[in-house]
Design an enzyme around this catalytic site. Structure first.
Site, short mmCIF file in Angstrom:
data_model
loop_
_atom_site.label_atom_id
_atom_site.label_comp_id
_atom_site.label_asym_id
_atom_site.label_seq_id
_atom_site.Cartn_x
_atom_site.Cartn_y
_atom_site.Cartn_z
N SER A 1 0.98 -1.34 -0.02
CA SER A 1 -0.07 0.14 -0.29
C SER A 1 0.72 0.85 -0.03
CB SER A 1 -0.80 -0.45 1.66
OG SER A 1 -1.36 1.49 1.54
N TYR B 1 -1.83 -0.88 10.70
CA TYR B 1 -1.74 -0.82 8.79
C TYR B 1 -0.67 -1.16 8.36
CZ TYR B 1 -3.94 -1.02 4.53
OH TYR B 1 -3.93 -1.36 3.43
P1 NDP Z 1 -12.09 -5.78 0.05
O1 NDP Z 1 -12.34 -5.56 1.48
O2 NDP Z 1 -12.84 -5.63 -1.04
O3 NDP Z 1 -10.97 -7.05 -0.48
C1 NDP Z 1 -10.08 -8.33 0.98
C2 NDP Z 1 -10.31 -9.65 0.27
O4 NDP Z 1 -9.16 -9.97 1.34
C3 NDP Z 1 -11.62 -9.60 0.57
O5 NDP Z 1 -11.65 -10.99 -0.24
C4 NDP Z 1 -11.59 -10.67 1.68
O6 NDP Z 1 -11.96 -11.77 1.42
C5 NDP Z 1 -10.40 -11.41 1.44
N1 NDP Z 1 -9.78 -11.41 2.89
C6 NDP Z 1 -9.87 -10.68 4.55
N2 NDP Z 1 -9.45 -11.73 5.14
C7 NDP Z 1 -9.37 -12.77 4.84
C8 NDP Z 1 -8.80 -13.97 5.30
N3 NDP Z 1 -8.62 -13.99 6.90
N4 NDP Z 1 -8.90 -14.56 4.45
C9 NDP Z 1 -8.51 -15.00 2.81
N5 NDP Z 1 -8.56 -13.45 2.85
C10 NDP Z 1 -9.15 -12.51 3.47
O7 NDP Z 1 -10.26 -4.68 -0.12
P2 NDP Z 1 -9.43 -4.41 -1.34
O8 NDP Z 1 -9.50 -5.21 -2.36
O9 NDP Z 1 -8.84 -3.30 -1.66
O10 NDP Z 1 -7.62 -5.17 -0.29
C11 NDP Z 1 -7.57 -6.01 -1.16
C12 NDP Z 1 -5.88 -5.44 -1.19
O11 NDP Z 1 -5.50 -4.55 -1.59
C13 NDP Z 1 -5.21 -5.40 0.92
O12 NDP Z 1 -3.91 -6.62 1.06
C14 NDP Z 1 -5.32 -3.84 0.83
O13 NDP Z 1 -4.39 -3.89 1.81
C15 NDP Z 1 -5.49 -3.62 -0.07
N6 NDP Z 1 -4.69 -1.73 -0.55
C16 NDP Z 1 -6.42 -1.96 -0.59
C17 NDP Z 1 -6.84 -0.50 -0.87
C18 NDP Z 1 -7.29 0.03 -1.51
O14 NDP Z 1 -8.04 1.52 -1.00
N7 NDP Z 1 -8.73 -0.79 -1.31
C19 NDP Z 1 -5.16 0.59 -0.85
C20 NDP Z 1 -3.81 0.12 -0.48
C21 NDP Z 1 -3.18 -1.56 -0.32
P3 NDP Z 1 -14.05 -13.02 2.37
O15 NDP Z 1 -14.20 -11.79 3.47
O16 NDP Z 1 -14.44 -13.42 1.76
O17 NDP Z 1 -12.12 -13.31 3.44
#
Ligand code: NDP
Length: 244
Positions: free
Chosen positions: A142, A155
């Site tokens: 990030s 975070y």
């Molecule tokens: P979302 O919340 O839309 O997606 C997060 C995903 O992670 C979901 O599919 C969720 O699925 C999964 N997840 C969460 N906890 C677990 C777990 N314990 N085991 C398996 N899967 C898990 O957010 P984003 O798409 O934005 O996030 C994706 C990545 O991008 C993250 O690492 C985030 O930190 C990073 N990021 C995002 C930014 C943004 O602005 N959106 C900016 C910078 C980085 P489920 O709940 O079904 O398990």
């Protein structure tokens, strides 16, 4: 034909946001996908949509905070497709708040998912990639892995750690590519887990300028598409209007 075609790609956190967007885009380019997350209904619907569209995808319900489940995800890839070309370590959570709120459970959750989950992913695929003498790990860090801001200390710490792990893997590997992607604000479900109302309000303001997850999916495709002797190590992708 794209370098993506035929590659076996595991994506964690594929049930929404960046992971889902990457899965859809990679499927169109001919990747064979193995998708993991906790919400089965979402994964099932996504896999059905990809396969109905002529793509190739399977899923396995996976909590990345559980090493056995991450190992099982990698095993599902080997069982179905016989190899693992790419791991996209994307699953992450962001329940941010100022340290003085003492939301220790949320700190632990971020450490378990964002750091340990990434390490479990690497542990699950590295022996296979070593045997193949090829492979590619793409970690989603990030902008918070480059700069610290109030309420985001833990975070940020997890995302700094992801960058360190990406760089360490790069230095140690001659056959395995390592890409660290640092997104800025992207529209997804990520901010929904913020339990501190004032923090949620501030983040809500910032995310008014958020860009679509496809922007990050394109970066993932770009890194995979390079020839095997080219390793894209660091990509930062922000909304043009994002100041920090
Ligand atoms: P979302 O919340 O839309 O997606 C997060 C995903 O992670 C979901 O599919 C969720 O699925 C999964 N997840 C969460 N906890 C677990 C777990 N314990 N085991 C398996 N899967 C898990 O957010 P984003 O798409 O934005 O996030 C994706 C990545 O991008 C993250 O690492 C985030 O930190 C990073 N990021 C995002 C930014 C943004 O602005 N959106 C900016 C910078 C980085 P489920 O709940 O079904 O398990």
């Amino acid at each position: 034909m794209s370098e993506v075609n035929g590659k076996v790609v595991i994506i964690t956190g594929a049930s929404s946001g960046l992971g889902e967007a990457a899965a859809r885009m990679l499927a169109l380019k001919g990747a064979r996908l193995v998708l993991g997350a906790r919400r089965e209904e979402r994964l099932k619907a996504l896999v059905e949509a990809i396969n109905a569209d002529g793509g190739e995808a399977i899923y396995r319900v996976t909590d990345v905070a559980c090493r056995e489940q991450v190992d099982a995800l990698a095993e599902a890839a080997r069982d179905a497709f016989g190899r693992i070309d790419v791991l996209v370590n994307n699953a992450g959570v962001m329940p941010i708040s100022p340290l003085n709120r003492l939301k220790v459970d949320e700190w632990e959750r971020m450490i378990d998912v964002n750091i340990k989950g990434v390490l479990y992913g690497i542990a699950a695929v590295l022996p296979t990639m070593r045997d193949q003498r090829s492979g590619h790990v793409i970690n989603i860090s990030s902008v918070a892995g480059q700069v610290v801001s109030p309420a985001a200390a833990v975070y940020s710490a997890t995302k700094f750690a992801v960058r360190a792990i990406s760089e360490g893997l790069r230095q140690e590997s001659r056959d395995i590519r390592s890409t660290n992607i640092s997104p800025g604000a992207v529209t997804s479900e990520l901010t929904e887990s913020i339990s501190d109302p004032r923090t949620a309000e501030g983040v809500g303001e910032l995310y008014k300028l958020a860009i679509e997850p496809d922007a990050i999916a394109r970066a993932i495709v770009f890194a995979i598409e390079q020839p095997g002797d080219v390793d894209v190590n660091e990509l930062t992708i922000r909304p043009t209007r994002q100041p920090l």
